[in-house]
Motif scaffolding. Sequence first.
Motif, PDB file in Angstrom:
ATOM      1  N   ALA A 392      66.835 -36.799  24.890  1.00  0.00           N
ATOM      2  CA  ALA A 392      67.281 -38.013  24.201  1.00  0.00           C
ATOM      3  C   ALA A 392      66.572 -39.248  24.741  1.00  0.00           C
ATOM      4  O   ALA A 392      66.257 -40.183  23.999  1.00  0.00           O
ATOM      5  N   ALA A 398      67.007 -42.458  21.955  1.00  0.00           N
ATOM      6  CA  ALA A 398      68.407 -42.658  21.587  1.00  0.00           C
ATOM      7  C   ALA A 398      68.975 -43.885  22.290  1.00  0.00           C
ATOM      8  O   ALA A 398      68.511 -44.290  23.369  1.00  0.00           O
ATOM      9  N   VAL A 401      74.720 -41.450  23.641  1.00  0.00           N
ATOM     10  CA  VAL A 401      74.891 -39.990  23.578  1.00  0.00           C
ATOM     11  C   VAL A 401      76.359 -39.662  23.801  1.00  0.00           C
ATOM     12  O   VAL A 401      77.031 -40.297  24.625  1.00  0.00           O
ATOM     13  N   ASP A 418      73.170 -37.168  19.981  1.00  0.00           N
ATOM     14  CA  ASP A 418      72.597 -38.499  20.168  1.00  0.00           C
ATOM     15  C   ASP A 418      72.287 -39.130  18.820  1.00  0.00           C
ATOM     16  O   ASP A 418      72.341 -38.461  17.774  1.00  0.00           O
TER      17      ASP A 418
END
Length: 473
Positions: A392, A398, A401, A418
């Motif tokens: 991620a 991202a 998460v 994510d």
Amino acid sequence: MTGIAKLLEPHVQPVSLLTLYLLVVLLIAVVWGTALAVVTSVLSVAVYVTLFVDPAFALPIADTQTAVALGVFLITAVVVGTLASRLQRAAQTAERLTEEQSALRRVATLVAKAGPPSAVFQAVTSEVGKLYDADLARMERYETDGTVTGVAAFSRVPVHLAVGQRFALDGLSVAREVRETGRPVRLETFRGAEGAIAREARGLGIRSSVGCPILVAGRVWGVIAASTKSDQPFPPNTETRLASFTELVATAIGNAESRAELRASRARIVATADRTRRRIERDLHDGAQQRLVSLALQVRAVQALVPRELGEAAQELENIASGLSAALDELRETARGIHPAILAEGGLVPALKALARRSPYPVQLTVRANGRLPEPIEIGAYYVVAEALTNAAKHARASSVTVVVEARDDALHVAVEDDGDGGADFTAGTGLTGIRDRVEALGGRVSLHSPPADGTRLEADLPFAQQTTSAAG
């Protein structure tokens, strides 16, 4: 038929009327067989002579026509009846073979799909029971202590020796005979026989039974048996034809054992790698890390003794001390990546909290698991979450998460989701491939949903039973 012949009598020769009776004989021969056709032949000739032969010529004509007609009729009845009987038997045999092949295909399809052995056992037993019109069919596994255990059953009658029940081979039974001979067996009667199986057979009214061994890797693993209450025994070679089904059972057992051995082998490899990781982490902690800490302390001690006028030397010592601290931090991070000490010491919950704290983006962590879990489960779950968080950050870009870890009845469920770029793939050569291998080696399942530009969801189920079984083995 005689009424039709009377109607036609004014228009045709009397002898031609015999053809009508011949048709009747042919029909009866085809439908009901030779014996009834012969009787019909005699009656037909007698009716014809009585009703259609002119009395003025009864004696000379009747004698000749009767003899010829009767001979033709009898020959026709015998030939047609015999041929019809053979054709019927051939048709029945072809139908039975077709049904048998269909049953074998259904079982083979189940075996090819790697269905659980218990499903194959039940499918084979049911197919055998229905195919051979048995009142009772049962599959049993031989145990090392001389007993047998029922693993599947098909029954049109109430049975007492149920699936899962173990019983001794202390009397007459197909199971005992197959175990002793290793060959197909046919028992014509259980009259006067002792033993649990024989007593049950008599109580159910079973007249005869057939059975065939199930051979796995050259050993007699078990037996499949079919029984009937009918006075008519099973067709010849039924016990031998059961071998086609037992071969499929043996294949299913062999495949299941191979898969179990493969899982166990993969699990041993994973466990060995984890032990090696722990040893390396411990060696780094007890060796290199402690050495660096000691050196850093010594440098600081020397630095404190350097006079102020030697400022250049003091600065060099400061640089060395800072470098040692940086190297120590890097070594600790490396050791944590090899195997986190907090996981071994504190368990999964504190290890996951530590992962969440080190993450460069917000992590919403939910853990529903009480106490310590089996070590392979904790390690597996930890690396699933660690790999998902790493991906991620490095690949998905991202911003947040969500991690949910939940202990269910039979497995630990791990889900990491994510809001990044998506597009993750097991075949992309990332650490996800290693995660899938680890989870599957533990007997679990892993799934990945990562549409482009729509985030990524990684889920894994790590079964507790698999770890219990592996530990017991």
